[in-house]
Design a protein around this motif. Structure first.
Motif, PDB file in Angstrom:
ATOM      1  N   GLY A  72       0.769  19.869  -1.717  1.00 44.43           N
ATOM      2  CA  GLY A  72       1.635  19.358  -2.785  1.00 44.43           C
ATOM      3  C   GLY A  72       1.321  17.633  -2.799  1.00 44.43           C
ATOM      4  O   GLY A  72       2.139  17.053  -3.296  1.00 44.43           O
ATOM      5  N   LEU A  73       0.102  17.178  -2.410  1.00 41.61           N
ATOM      6  CA  LEU A  73      -0.066  15.872  -2.386  1.00 41.61           C
ATOM      7  C   LEU A  73      -1.283  15.452  -3.517  1.00 41.61           C
ATOM      8  O   LEU A  73      -1.913  16.470  -3.897  1.00 41.61           O
ATOM      9  N   GLU A  74      -1.055  14.433  -4.119  1.00 43.29           N
ATOM     10  CA  GLU A  74      -1.932  13.902  -5.204  1.00 43.29           C
ATOM     11  C   GLU A  74      -3.027  13.173  -4.714  1.00 43.29           C
ATOM     12  O   GLU A  74      -2.683  12.227  -3.871  1.00 43.29           O
ATOM     13  N   ILE A  75      -4.088  13.081  -5.009  1.00 44.78           N
ATOM     14  CA  ILE A  75      -5.269  12.475  -4.462  1.00 44.78           C
ATOM     15  C   ILE A  75      -5.328  11.078  -5.439  1.00 44.78           C
ATOM     16  O   ILE A  75      -5.485  11.137  -6.663  1.00 44.78           O
ATOM     17  N   VAL A  76      -5.190   9.969  -4.509  1.00 42.84           N
ATOM     18  CA  VAL A  76      -5.409   8.697  -5.376  1.00 42.84           C
ATOM     19  C   VAL A  76      -6.774   8.238  -5.121  1.00 42.84           C
ATOM     20  O   VAL A  76      -7.476   7.570  -6.014  1.00 42.84           O
ATOM     21  N   ASP A  77      -7.546   8.316  -3.909  1.00 45.06           N
ATOM     22  CA  ASP A  77      -8.796   7.834  -4.028  1.00 45.06           C
ATOM     23  C   ASP A  77      -9.558   8.738  -2.920  1.00 45.06           C
ATOM     24  O   ASP A  77      -9.018   9.390  -1.943  1.00 45.06           O
ATOM     25  N   LEU A  78     -10.974   8.909  -3.275  1.00 47.32           N
ATOM     26  CA  LEU A  78     -11.980   9.584  -2.404  1.00 47.32           C
ATOM     27  C   LEU A  78     -13.180   8.972  -2.737  1.00 47.32           C
ATOM     28  O   LEU A  78     -13.730   8.819  -3.507  1.00 47.32           O
TER      29      LEU A  78
END
Length: 271
Positions: A200-206
């Motif tokens: 349920g998390l949204e990826i902001v940076d990778l």
């Protein structure tokens, strides 16, 4: 240098390597006598180097800790990285699974108001739902994203630096031989970000990088494998003496044993 890989970065040497020409037995005895608790890697100064990721995790973590009211640092080791933060939030907790590190982290972080909790690496987190604005981790053994999402408040952030796939595998495979593909490709950043999304998390940076490591004497290799125990499980000097002696001669001839670590920065937000 990290549980973690969970690996932890080696400090750049403060002078050119000085130990490579010393006798094998002397170097190994010195490495075996060195303490292994905590994640202070200053023992490697002059013996080994590792490139640092370009993003500067400790600095970025410190910036985020300074602007929240509550945070949790997972797998804190001896608390050395968390202690680098100039400012900690009013509510700051940390978890660690290895008892000697729990003791060390408590001594280091307790005076700064940090609650250090002994918690197995693979167990549910001993905190209430939505307890923290920020969860951090530098080289966690494994990121359990469902638990991370559970303890994050809505709008909260997971900010971490993870060990990537095939990290320091030149050294691992020197001792253990070729590893299966599923082992080589474990800790893949794309797989981990999908696990975060599934929680349920949204990826902001990778971001991901491959970084050069140089071991300049056999003592550095021995101490590294004693400290980062999951690289060569069950490692002892006696069990691997023939390989260690051969590697000692190789380092004397070549000047260093070269390997590569992999790291990725991940930032994820709970909606």
């Amino acid at each position: 240098m990290t549980t973690s890989d969970n690996l932890r970065p080696l400090h750049p040497p403060v002078h050119p390597p000085l130990h490579g020409d010393r006798p094998y037995d002397e170097l190994v005895a010195e490495a075996v006598a060195a303490p292994t608790e905590g994640w202070d890697f200053s023992w490697f100064d002059g013996r080994a180097t590792e490139e640092r990721p370009s993003w500067g995790y400790a600095r970025l973590m410190g910036e985020r800790l300074a602007v929240v009211e509550s945070a949790l640092d997972l797998h804190t080791g001896g608390g050395e990285v968390l202690n680098l933060a100039p400012q900690l939030p009013p509510l700051m907790a940390a978890t660690e699974g290895w008892p000697p590190n729990v003791e060390k982290a408590t001594r280091l972080l307790g005076p700064r108001g940090v609650v250090v909790v002994a918690s197995p690496d693979d167990a549910p987190l001993p905190f209430a739902d939505a307890a923290f604005e920020l969860v951090t981790a530098r080289h966690p053994v494994k990121a359990h994203f469902a638990e991370i999402a559970r303890v994050l408040r809505p709008g909260g952030t997971y900010f971490a630096q993870h060990v990537g796939p095939s990290s320091v595998f030149e050294l691992v495979e020197y001792f253990l031989g070729p590893q299966p593909e599923q082992v080589r490709h474990g800790r893949d950043p794309e797989t981990e970000t999908q696990e975060a999304r599934d929680a349920g998390l949204e990826i902001v940076d990778l971001r991901a990088e491959r970084l050069r490591i140089e071991f300049h004497d056999i003592g550095a290799v021995v101490h590294f494998l004693r400290k980062v125990v999951w690289m060569v499980p069950g490692f002892t000097v006696d069990a691997y003496e023939p390989q260690l002696r051969a590697l000692h001669e190789q380092i004397k001839r070549d000047g260093a044993f070269v390997a590569h670590s992999t790291r990725h920065l991940i930032e994820a937000r709970k909606p």
